[in-house]
Design a protein around this motif. Sequence first.
Motif, PDB file in Angstrom:
ATOM      1  N   ILE A  37       0.836  -1.203   0.000  1.00 50.04           N
ATOM      2  CA  ILE A  37       0.000   0.000   0.000  1.00 50.04           C
ATOM      3  C   ILE A  37       0.872   1.255   0.000  1.00 50.04           C
ATOM      4  O   ILE A  37       0.598   2.220  -0.722  1.00 50.04           O
ATOM      5  CB  ILE A  37      -0.980  -0.025   1.188  1.00 50.04           C
ATOM      6  CG1 ILE A  37      -2.012  -1.131   0.974  1.00 50.04           C
ATOM      7  CG2 ILE A  37      -1.658   1.317   1.370  1.00 50.04           C
ATOM      8  CD1 ILE A  37      -2.877  -1.410   2.167  1.00 50.04           C
ATOM      9  N   THR A  38       1.928   1.250   0.785  1.00 54.28           N
ATOM     10  CA  THR A  38       2.823   2.396   0.833  1.00 54.28           C
ATOM     11  C   THR A  38       3.454   2.661  -0.535  1.00 54.28           C
ATOM     12  O   THR A  38       3.542   3.811  -0.987  1.00 54.28           O
ATOM     13  CB  THR A  38       3.928   2.165   1.884  1.00 54.28           C
ATOM     14  OG1 THR A  38       3.320   1.886   3.137  1.00 54.28           O
ATOM     15  CG2 THR A  38       4.836   3.355   2.008  1.00 54.28           C
ATOM     16  N   ILE A  77       0.922   4.189  -2.927  1.00 56.72           N
ATOM     17  CA  ILE A  77       0.754   5.623  -2.656  1.00 56.72           C
ATOM     18  C   ILE A  77       1.917   6.404  -3.267  1.00 56.72           C
ATOM     19  O   ILE A  77       1.728   7.450  -3.895  1.00 56.72           O
ATOM     20  CB  ILE A  77       0.630   5.888  -1.142  1.00 56.72           C
ATOM     21  CG1 ILE A  77      -0.681   5.301  -0.616  1.00 56.72           C
ATOM     22  CG2 ILE A  77       0.725   7.371  -0.826  1.00 56.72           C
ATOM     23  CD1 ILE A  77      -0.792   5.295   0.893  1.00 56.72           C
ATOM     24  N   PHE A  78       3.123   5.888  -3.106  1.00 56.48           N
ATOM     25  CA  PHE A  78       4.312   6.530  -3.681  1.00 56.48           C
ATOM     26  C   PHE A  78       4.208   6.606  -5.201  1.00 56.48           C
ATOM     27  O   PHE A  78       4.457   7.654  -5.804  1.00 56.48           O
ATOM     28  CB  PHE A  78       5.560   5.749  -3.243  1.00 56.48           C
ATOM     29  CG  PHE A  78       6.837   6.215  -3.860  1.00 56.48           C
ATOM     30  CD1 PHE A  78       7.368   7.454  -3.549  1.00 56.48           C
ATOM     31  CD2 PHE A  78       7.525   5.414  -4.755  1.00 56.48           C
ATOM     32  CE1 PHE A  78       8.548   7.893  -4.118  1.00 56.48           C
ATOM     33  CE2 PHE A  78       8.705   5.832  -5.326  1.00 56.48           C
ATOM     34  CZ  PHE A  78       9.213   7.079  -5.009  1.00 56.48           C
ATOM     35  N   PHE A  97       1.473   6.479  -6.989  1.00 58.10           N
ATOM     36  CA  PHE A  97       0.381   7.385  -7.329  1.00 58.10           C
ATOM     37  C   PHE A  97       0.852   8.834  -7.296  1.00 58.10           C
ATOM     38  O   PHE A  97       0.527   9.621  -8.191  1.00 58.10           O
ATOM     39  CB  PHE A  97      -0.798   7.167  -6.364  1.00 58.10           C
ATOM     40  CG  PHE A  97      -1.943   8.093  -6.602  1.00 58.10           C
ATOM     41  CD1 PHE A  97      -2.765   7.929  -7.714  1.00 58.10           C
ATOM     42  CD2 PHE A  97      -2.200   9.135  -5.735  1.00 58.10           C
ATOM     43  CE1 PHE A  97      -3.825   8.786  -7.942  1.00 58.10           C
ATOM     44  CE2 PHE A  97      -3.253  10.005  -5.957  1.00 58.10           C
ATOM     45  CZ  PHE A  97      -4.071   9.831  -7.069  1.00 58.10           C
ATOM     46  N   GLU A  98       1.640   9.187  -6.277  1.00 57.45           N
ATOM     47  CA  GLU A  98       2.176  10.556  -6.202  1.00 57.45           C
ATOM     48  C   GLU A  98       3.095  10.858  -7.386  1.00 57.45           C
ATOM     49  O   GLU A  98       3.067  11.965  -7.940  1.00 57.45           O
ATOM     50  CB  GLU A  98       2.933  10.766  -4.895  1.00 57.45           C
ATOM     51  CG  GLU A  98       2.039  10.786  -3.678  1.00 57.45           C
ATOM     52  CD  GLU A  98       2.821  10.809  -2.380  1.00 57.45           C
ATOM     53  OE1 GLU A  98       4.066  10.709  -2.422  1.00 57.45           O
ATOM     54  OE2 GLU A  98       2.190  10.926  -1.329  1.00 57.45           O
TER      55      GLU A  98
END
Length: 124
Positions: free
Chosen positions: A99-100, A103-104, A106-107
């Motif tokens: 998940i982390t 998110i990375f 996606f950014e």
Amino acid sequence: MVDLSEYAPILLFLAVALGLSSLFVFLPMGVSRLTGTHNPDAEKLSEYECGFPAFEDSRSQFDVRFYLVAILFIIFDLEAAFLFPWAVSLEQIGWAGWITMMIFLFELVIGLIYAWKKGALDWE
């Protein structure tokens, strides 16, 4: 009173490093001067990398887009450097690591879309 004798090996190391680096820099220059190999002429001072004389001043400014593309390359190159150890250790880090990383990523995708919309990737 503070005992500074524990710093003696560090100071010795620094002195040897300074001495050797000075020797490696200045000894060839001195030998070159003494043996007469330092004799520049027009042929030695001519351009040798590209084969023709420069047609602009070497201190001219680059276009900002060059720096933008370079920075974007570094950012996405670092992304690839982060993806490899993540993929190798995915079994140990589990869902939290997955998940982390999503998110990375996606950014980074949002940043790529932003740069694309601003025209940072357009080259004329």
